[in-house]
Design an enzyme around this catalytic site. Structure first.
Site, mmCIF file in Angstrom:
data_model
loop_
_atom_site.group_PDB
_atom_site.id
_atom_site.type_symbol
_atom_site.label_atom_id
_atom_site.label_comp_id
_atom_site.label_asym_id
_atom_site.label_seq_id
_atom_site.Cartn_x
_atom_site.Cartn_y
_atom_site.Cartn_z
ATOM 1 N N LYS A 82 0.841 -1.209 0.000
ATOM 2 C CA LYS A 82 0.000 0.000 0.000
ATOM 3 C C LYS A 82 0.872 1.254 0.000
ATOM 4 O O LYS A 82 0.674 2.166 -0.799
ATOM 5 C CB LYS A 82 -0.927 0.018 1.244
ATOM 6 C CG LYS A 82 -1.815 -1.199 1.372
ATOM 7 C CD LYS A 82 -2.710 -1.136 2.606
ATOM 8 C CE LYS A 82 -1.983 -1.133 3.933
ATOM 9 N NZ LYS A 82 -1.272 -2.391 4.257
ATOM 10 N N ARG A 93 -9.885 0.622 8.433
ATOM 11 C CA ARG A 93 -9.412 -0.724 8.756
ATOM 12 C C ARG A 93 -10.474 -1.533 9.481
ATOM 13 O O ARG A 93 -10.226 -2.678 9.835
ATOM 14 C CB ARG A 93 -8.220 -0.580 9.681
ATOM 15 C CG ARG A 93 -6.911 -1.017 9.052
ATOM 16 C CD ARG A 93 -5.871 -0.655 10.075
ATOM 17 N NE ARG A 93 -4.655 -1.358 9.933
ATOM 18 C CZ ARG A 93 -3.576 -0.857 9.338
ATOM 19 N NH1 ARG A 93 -3.613 0.308 8.749
ATOM 20 N NH2 ARG A 93 -2.471 -1.552 9.322
ATOM 21 N N ARG A 136 11.945 -5.309 5.084
ATOM 22 C CA ARG A 136 11.694 -3.890 4.787
ATOM 23 C C ARG A 136 12.544 -2.949 5.648
ATOM 24 O O ARG A 136 12.740 -3.172 6.835
ATOM 25 C CB ARG A 136 10.219 -3.589 5.051
ATOM 26 C CG ARG A 136 9.903 -2.107 5.011
ATOM 27 C CD ARG A 136 8.457 -1.816 5.055
ATOM 28 N NE ARG A 136 7.779 -2.365 6.218
ATOM 29 C CZ ARG A 136 6.478 -2.322 6.379
ATOM 30 N NH1 ARG A 136 5.716 -1.779 5.454
ATOM 31 N NH2 ARG A 136 5.918 -2.827 7.442
ATOM 32 N N ARG A 175 11.153 -0.776 11.242
ATOM 33 C CA ARG A 175 10.042 -0.558 12.172
ATOM 34 C C ARG A 175 10.044 -1.591 13.290
ATOM 35 O O ARG A 175 10.336 -2.756 13.063
ATOM 36 C CB ARG A 175 8.716 -0.621 11.402
ATOM 37 C CG ARG A 175 8.295 0.718 10.882
ATOM 38 C CD ARG A 175 7.179 0.638 9.897
ATOM 39 N NE ARG A 175 6.023 -0.136 10.338
ATOM 40 C CZ ARG A 175 4.924 -0.286 9.605
ATOM 41 N NH1 ARG A 175 4.846 0.290 8.423
ATOM 42 N NH2 ARG A 175 3.916 -0.998 10.043
ATOM 43 N N ARG A 220 -0.732 -8.675 13.474
ATOM 44 C CA ARG A 220 -1.232 -7.712 12.473
ATOM 45 C C ARG A 220 -2.044 -8.427 11.391
ATOM 46 O O ARG A 220 -3.063 -7.911 10.921
ATOM 47 C CB ARG A 220 -0.052 -6.938 11.868
ATOM 48 C CG ARG A 220 0.564 -5.945 12.852
ATOM 49 C CD ARG A 220 1.947 -5.485 12.456
ATOM 50 N NE ARG A 220 1.995 -4.786 11.185
ATOM 51 C CZ ARG A 220 3.124 -4.546 10.515
ATOM 52 N NH1 ARG A 220 4.294 -4.950 11.014
ATOM 53 N NH2 ARG A 220 3.094 -3.907 9.381
HETATM 54 P P1 AP5 Z 1 4.865 -1.598 1.853
HETATM 55 O O1 AP5 Z 1 4.512 -0.800 0.656
HETATM 56 O O2 AP5 Z 1 5.639 -0.938 2.938
HETATM 57 O O3 AP5 Z 1 3.579 -2.342 2.426
HETATM 58 P P2 AP5 Z 1 2.300 -1.767 3.200
HETATM 59 O O4 AP5 Z 1 1.111 -2.435 2.627
HETATM 60 O O5 AP5 Z 1 2.334 -0.271 3.204
HETATM 61 O O6 AP5 Z 1 2.607 -2.373 4.620
HETATM 62 P P3 AP5 Z 1 2.543 -1.762 6.098
HETATM 63 O O7 AP5 Z 1 3.298 -2.745 6.960
HETATM 64 O O8 AP5 Z 1 3.010 -0.349 6.158
HETATM 65 O O9 AP5 Z 1 1.049 -1.859 6.382
HETATM 66 P P4 AP5 Z 1 0.350 -1.953 7.705
HETATM 67 O O10 AP5 Z 1 -1.012 -1.816 7.214
HETATM 68 O O11 AP5 Z 1 0.598 -3.131 8.567
HETATM 69 O O12 AP5 Z 1 1.046 -0.800 8.575
HETATM 70 P P5 AP5 Z 1 0.538 0.627 9.015
HETATM 71 O O13 AP5 Z 1 1.726 1.511 9.074
HETATM 72 O O14 AP5 Z 1 -0.637 1.061 8.211
HETATM 73 O O15 AP5 Z 1 5.687 -2.894 1.324
HETATM 74 C C1 AP5 Z 1 6.285 -3.802 2.242
HETATM 75 C C2 AP5 Z 1 7.662 -4.242 1.689
HETATM 76 O O16 AP5 Z 1 7.469 -5.035 0.520
HETATM 77 C C3 AP5 Z 1 8.563 -3.070 1.272
HETATM 78 O O17 AP5 Z 1 9.887 -3.361 1.633
HETATM 79 C C4 AP5 Z 1 8.394 -2.983 -0.257
HETATM 80 O O18 AP5 Z 1 9.579 -2.520 -0.894
HETATM 81 C C5 AP5 Z 1 8.089 -4.432 -0.625
HETATM 82 N N1 AP5 Z 1 7.112 -4.537 -1.717
HETATM 83 C C6 AP5 Z 1 6.023 -3.756 -1.929
HETATM 84 N N2 AP5 Z 1 5.350 -4.166 -3.026
HETATM 85 C C7 AP5 Z 1 6.022 -5.245 -3.499
HETATM 86 C C8 AP5 Z 1 5.828 -6.114 -4.628
HETATM 87 N N3 AP5 Z 1 4.787 -5.951 -5.467
HETATM 88 N N4 AP5 Z 1 6.716 -7.108 -4.828
HETATM 89 C C9 AP5 Z 1 7.775 -7.284 -3.977
HETATM 90 N N5 AP5 Z 1 8.025 -6.480 -2.914
HETATM 91 C C10 AP5 Z 1 7.151 -5.474 -2.666
HETATM 92 O O19 AP5 Z 1 -0.010 0.354 10.495
HETATM 93 C C11 AP5 Z 1 0.856 0.095 11.582
HETATM 94 C C12 AP5 Z 1 0.047 0.025 12.873
HETATM 95 O O20 AP5 Z 1 -0.603 1.311 13.106
HETATM 96 C C13 AP5 Z 1 -1.115 -0.976 12.897
HETATM 97 O O21 AP5 Z 1 -0.663 -2.289 13.256
HETATM 98 C C14 AP5 Z 1 -2.054 -0.344 13.939
HETATM 99 O O22 AP5 Z 1 -1.600 -0.581 15.247
HETATM 100 C C15 AP5 Z 1 -1.918 1.142 13.652
HETATM 101 N N6 AP5 Z 1 -2.916 1.652 12.674
HETATM 102 C C16 AP5 Z 1 -2.632 2.226 11.470
HETATM 103 N N7 AP5 Z 1 -3.766 2.579 10.838
HETATM 104 C C17 AP5 Z 1 -4.786 2.218 11.666
HETATM 105 C C18 AP5 Z 1 -6.205 2.296 11.545
HETATM 106 N N8 AP5 Z 1 -6.807 2.817 10.451
HETATM 107 N N9 AP5 Z 1 -6.953 1.803 12.567
HETATM 108 C C19 AP5 Z 1 -6.383 1.275 13.675
HETATM 109 N N10 AP5 Z 1 -5.041 1.163 13.847
HETATM 110 C C20 AP5 Z 1 -4.246 1.630 12.839
#
Ligand code: AP5
Length: 218
Positions: A13, A88, A127, A161, A172
Site C-alpha cells: 500500500k 481498517r 523492509r 520498524r 497484524r
Molecule cells: P509496503 O509498501 O511498505 O507495504 P504496506 O502495505 O504499506 O505495509 P505496512 O506494513 O506499512 O502496512 P500496515 O497496514 O501493517 O502498517 P501501518 O503503518 O498502516 O511494502 C512492504 C515491503 O514489501 C517493502 O519493503 C516494499 O519494498 C516491498 N514490496 C512492496 N510491493 C512489493 C511487490 N509488489 N513485490 C515485492 N516487494 C514489494 O499500520 C501500523 C500500525 O498502526 C497498525 O498495526 C495499527 O496498530 C496502527 N494503525 C494504522 N492505521 C490504523 C487504523 N486505520 N486503525 C487502527 N489502527 C491503525
C-alpha cells in the site's frame, strides 16, 4: 481523485501510494505514518497508542477517525488523496462515509492489493526505510541503486520498524483478516472495489493500479 488502498500488512500500500502521490499529486495519507510520528513526538496521543502498535493491535476507531477527518480537507488534499491504512474496520468505513458526505467529497476507487500471508512475512521482515526522507526499501526486492545510499535524498542512515518482526506480524495479519477484510464486501456492494494481484512485481502492480484509475504514468 480520492482513493483507498486496501490490503494486509506488507501488501504494498505504502509503496504504491508514494508512487501515485509523486506522479499524479494525490496526497498520501498513511494513518500508520501519522501514528508513528505521534509516538516519536512523545505527546499524549503517542503515549496512548504506542503499546497498542507495538503489539500489532488496532488503535481505537475514534482516535483514528478524529485524526483523518481533519486531514482530508487540508489544502494539500485539494487534488485528491490516497488513504493508506484507513479505514481498517467497518465502523471506520461508516465514519468515513459520514465525513465525506459532510464535506461534499466522494471516493472514486477502493483498490485491494491481494498477497498471500507467507509472502507478507518475507516482505515485512526485509523492509527498511531511509531515516531522513522515509523512502522505502527491501533487502532483496528493492535495494537502493548505490548500496547504503538513499536514491531519493542521498541519506546514509536507515531504520526498521519496531512492529516488523514475525511475532507482531502474526498479530497484524490476524487483525487484517478479522477486522479489515470485511471491508471488501462493504465496498464491493458499493461498486467501487477493484482487486489487483499484489504478488506481481512493484512495476506490474503499478500498471494495474494505473489502469483502474485511468492513468498511464511511468
Ligand atoms: P509496503 O509498501 O511498505 O507495504 P504496506 O502495505 O504499506 O505495509 P505496512 O506494513 O506499512 O502496512 P500496515 O497496514 O501493517 O502498517 P501501518 O503503518 O498502516 O511494502 C512492504 C515491503 O514489501 C517493502 O519493503 C516494499 O519494498 C516491498 N514490496 C512492496 N510491493 C512489493 C511487490 N509488489 N513485490 C515485492 N516487494 C514489494 O499500520 C501500523 C500500525 O498502526 C497498525 O498495526 C495499527 O496498530 C496502527 N494503525 C494504522 N492505521 C490504523 C487504523 N486505520 N486503525 C487502527 N489502527 C491503525
Amino acid at each position: 481523485m480520492n482513493l483507498i488502498l486496501l490490503g494486509p500488512p506488507g501488501a504494498g500500500k505504502g509503496t504504491q501510494a508514494a508512487r501515485l502521490e509523486k506522479l499524479y499529486g494525490f496526497k498520501q495519507l498513511s494513518t500508520g505514518d501519522m501514528l508513528r510520528a505521534a509516538v516519536a513526538s512523545g505527546g499524549a496521543l503517542g503515549k496512548e497508542v504506542k503499546a497498542i502498535m507495538d503489539r500489532g493491535d488496532l488503535v481505537p476507531d475514534d482516535v483514528i477517525v478524529r485524526m483523518i477527518s481533519e486531514r482530508i480537507t487540508a489544502p494539500d488534499c485539494r487534488d485528491g488523496f490516497i488513504l493508506d491504512g484507513f479505514p481498517r474496520t467497518v465502523p471506520q468505513a461508516r465514519a468515513l462515509d459520514r465525513v465525506l458526505a459532510e464535506k461534499g467529497l466522494r471516493l472514486d476507487h477502493v483498490i485491494e492489493l491481494r498477497v498471500d500471508d507467507a509472502v507478507l512475512v518475507a516482505r515485512i521482515s526485509g523492509r527498511y526505510a531511509c531515516a531522513s526522507c522515509g523512502a522505502n526499501y527491501h533487502d532483496t526486492n528493492r535495494k537502493p541503486r548505490v548500496a547504503g545510499v538513499c536514491d531519493a535524498c542521498g541519506g546514509t542512515e536507515f531504520v526498521r520498524r519496531k512492529d516488523d518482526n514475525a511475532g507482531v506480524v502474526a498479530t497484524r495479519l490476524k487483525a487484517y483478516h478479522g477486522q479489515t477484510a470485511p471491508l471488501l464486501p462493504y465496498y464491493r456492494e458499493r461498486g467501487i472495489l477493484a482487486s489487483v494481484d499484489g504478488m506481481a512485481s512493484i512495476e506490474a502492480v503499478a500498471k494495474e493500479v494505473d489502469q483502474i484509475i485511468g492513468k498511464s504514468g511511468k
